[in-house]
Scaffold this motif. Structure first.
Motif, short mmCIF file in Angstrom:
data_model
loop_
_atom_site.label_atom_id
_atom_site.label_comp_id
_atom_site.label_asym_id
_atom_site.label_seq_id
_atom_site.Cartn_x
_atom_site.Cartn_y
_atom_site.Cartn_z
N GLY A 20 33.42 0.92 -80.06
CA GLY A 20 32.14 1.49 -79.64
C GLY A 20 31.40 2.09 -80.81
N GLU A 21 30.19 2.53 -80.55
CA GLU A 21 29.34 3.10 -81.61
C GLU A 21 29.43 4.63 -81.66
N ARG A 22 30.04 5.24 -80.60
CA ARG A 22 29.99 6.70 -80.53
C ARG A 22 30.79 7.34 -81.66
N SER A 28 35.43 3.66 -82.28
CA SER A 28 34.49 3.62 -83.41
C SER A 28 35.25 3.76 -84.74
N ASN A 47 33.94 -5.14 -75.81
CA ASN A 47 33.37 -4.06 -75.00
C ASN A 47 32.18 -4.64 -74.24
N PRO A 48 32.21 -4.61 -72.89
CA PRO A 48 31.11 -5.24 -72.14
C PRO A 48 29.74 -4.58 -72.37
N LYS A 49 29.74 -3.38 -72.99
CA LYS A 49 28.47 -2.66 -73.15
C LYS A 49 27.69 -3.06 -74.41
N HIS A 50 28.33 -3.78 -75.32
CA HIS A 50 27.66 -4.06 -76.61
C HIS A 50 27.66 -5.55 -76.94
N ARG A 51 26.64 -5.97 -77.70
CA ARG A 51 26.62 -7.34 -78.26
C ARG A 51 27.24 -7.35 -79.66
N CYS A 58 30.56 -8.60 -80.77
CA CYS A 58 31.26 -7.95 -79.66
C CYS A 58 31.18 -8.81 -78.40
N PRO A 60 32.40 -9.35 -74.06
CA PRO A 60 32.72 -8.55 -72.87
C PRO A 60 34.23 -8.44 -72.59
N THR A 76 41.53 1.91 -74.89
CA THR A 76 40.80 2.15 -73.64
C THR A 76 41.67 3.05 -72.76
#
Length: 288
Positions: A20-22, A28, A47-51, A58, A60, A76
């Motif tokens: 993730g980016e966080r 991250s 991660n389904p939230k990011h391309r 990235c 899904p 996760t």
């Protein structure tokens, strides 16, 4: 001849599941560490939230990654991990590092998740490092699949530890003293991969000249002893085992869920195998 741990130590493609980016999140830090170490293989995020994450493509789910992944690094929530291991197995992934905590060390519900994780892994013949571990480093191929701050430089020390904190302390000390590692392996709960098999790998690893072990408890004692004997014949093996005092034994049980055996028995066995046992972290560091 390719060792069956090659996908763990020298993967051609790595996927960070839960990337993730966080800022500061484990997912991250894992991506940042892989990029900063200059990993030479293909790197993917799942991660389904990011391309994409930090410029890394990235997807899904692990099954959507366009090439076969050797090593999946999973960060996760514990409840999702058995399902992710199942997806990894179906996608042909050969090894997984489970960073996530919340398994046997957290009580009966966690132990049930850990059993499910292991059953899914075994069904697909997928090997698992962890859970609840810092990860794995192989500096000379640019693999830093850990959430440790900073990097190891390439060298000849192979470090295997059940404690992530000890790995971190050794890495900090090594960075200040220009000492390098062939690999750093954090076993965590060692539900699948235990000391014996990793020591076995390092015996035949030309990059490893010395082996350092930090032990809280051994699950497969017979395998550990045969590997230790084989290793001590050809390379210096220095180990530290905690749990010499009853309070220490209790602490070791709570961290990894592994029982620590009678200390004097362990001492005799180690001496007979030809390994050197040290009593403190300071001694482990000096020996290194």
């Amino acid at each position: 001849m390719h060792h069956y741990f090659a996908p763990l130590f020298e993967p051609a493609a790595v996927a960070i599941v839960g990337a993730g980016e966080r800022k500061g999140s484990v997912g991250s830090v894992l991506i940042e560490n892989m990029l900063a170490a200059g990993y030479r293989g293909q790197l993917y995020a799942v991660n389904p939230k990011h391309r994409e994450v930090r410029g890394v493509p990235c997807f899904p789910a692990i099954g959507d990654v366009p090439e076969r992944v050797d090593l999946a690094v999973i960060a996760t929530p514990a409840a999702t991990v058995p399902g992710i291991i199942e997806q990894c197995g179906a996608a042909g992934v050969r090894a997984a590092v489970v960073i996530s905590a919340g398994f046997s060390e957290s009580g009966p519900a966690g132990a049930k998740l850990e059993r499910a994780l292991l059953e899914n892994a075994r069904r697909h013949r997928l090997r698992v490092l962890g859970p609840n571990c810092l990860g794995i480093m192989r500096p000379d191929v640019g693999l830093n699949a850990t959430f440790a701050r900073g990097h190891a430089r390439p060298g000849s020390l192979g470090l295997i530890s059940q404690s992530g904190a000890v790995c971190t302390a050794m890495l900090d000390w090594a960075a200040a003293h220009d000492v390098g590692f062939s690999c750093v392996v954090s076993l965590g709960g060692s539900t699948d991969v235990d000391f014996g098999e990793i020591v076995d790998y390092l015996v035949n690893d030309p990059k490893t000249e010395h082996i350092l072990l930090y032990i809280e408890g051994v699950r497969d004692a017979r395998r550990f002893m045969s590997a230790l004997r084989a290793a001590a014949r050809v390379k210096p093996v220095i180990l530290m085992k905690v749990g010499r005092h009853p309070a220490g034994s209790r602490a070791a049980v709570s961290h990894t869920g592994a029982m620590v055996g009678a200390d004097d028995v362990f001492d005799a066995v180690v001496r007979r195998a030809g390994a050197v046992r040290v009593r403190t972290i300071a001694q482990l560091v000096s020996a290194a």
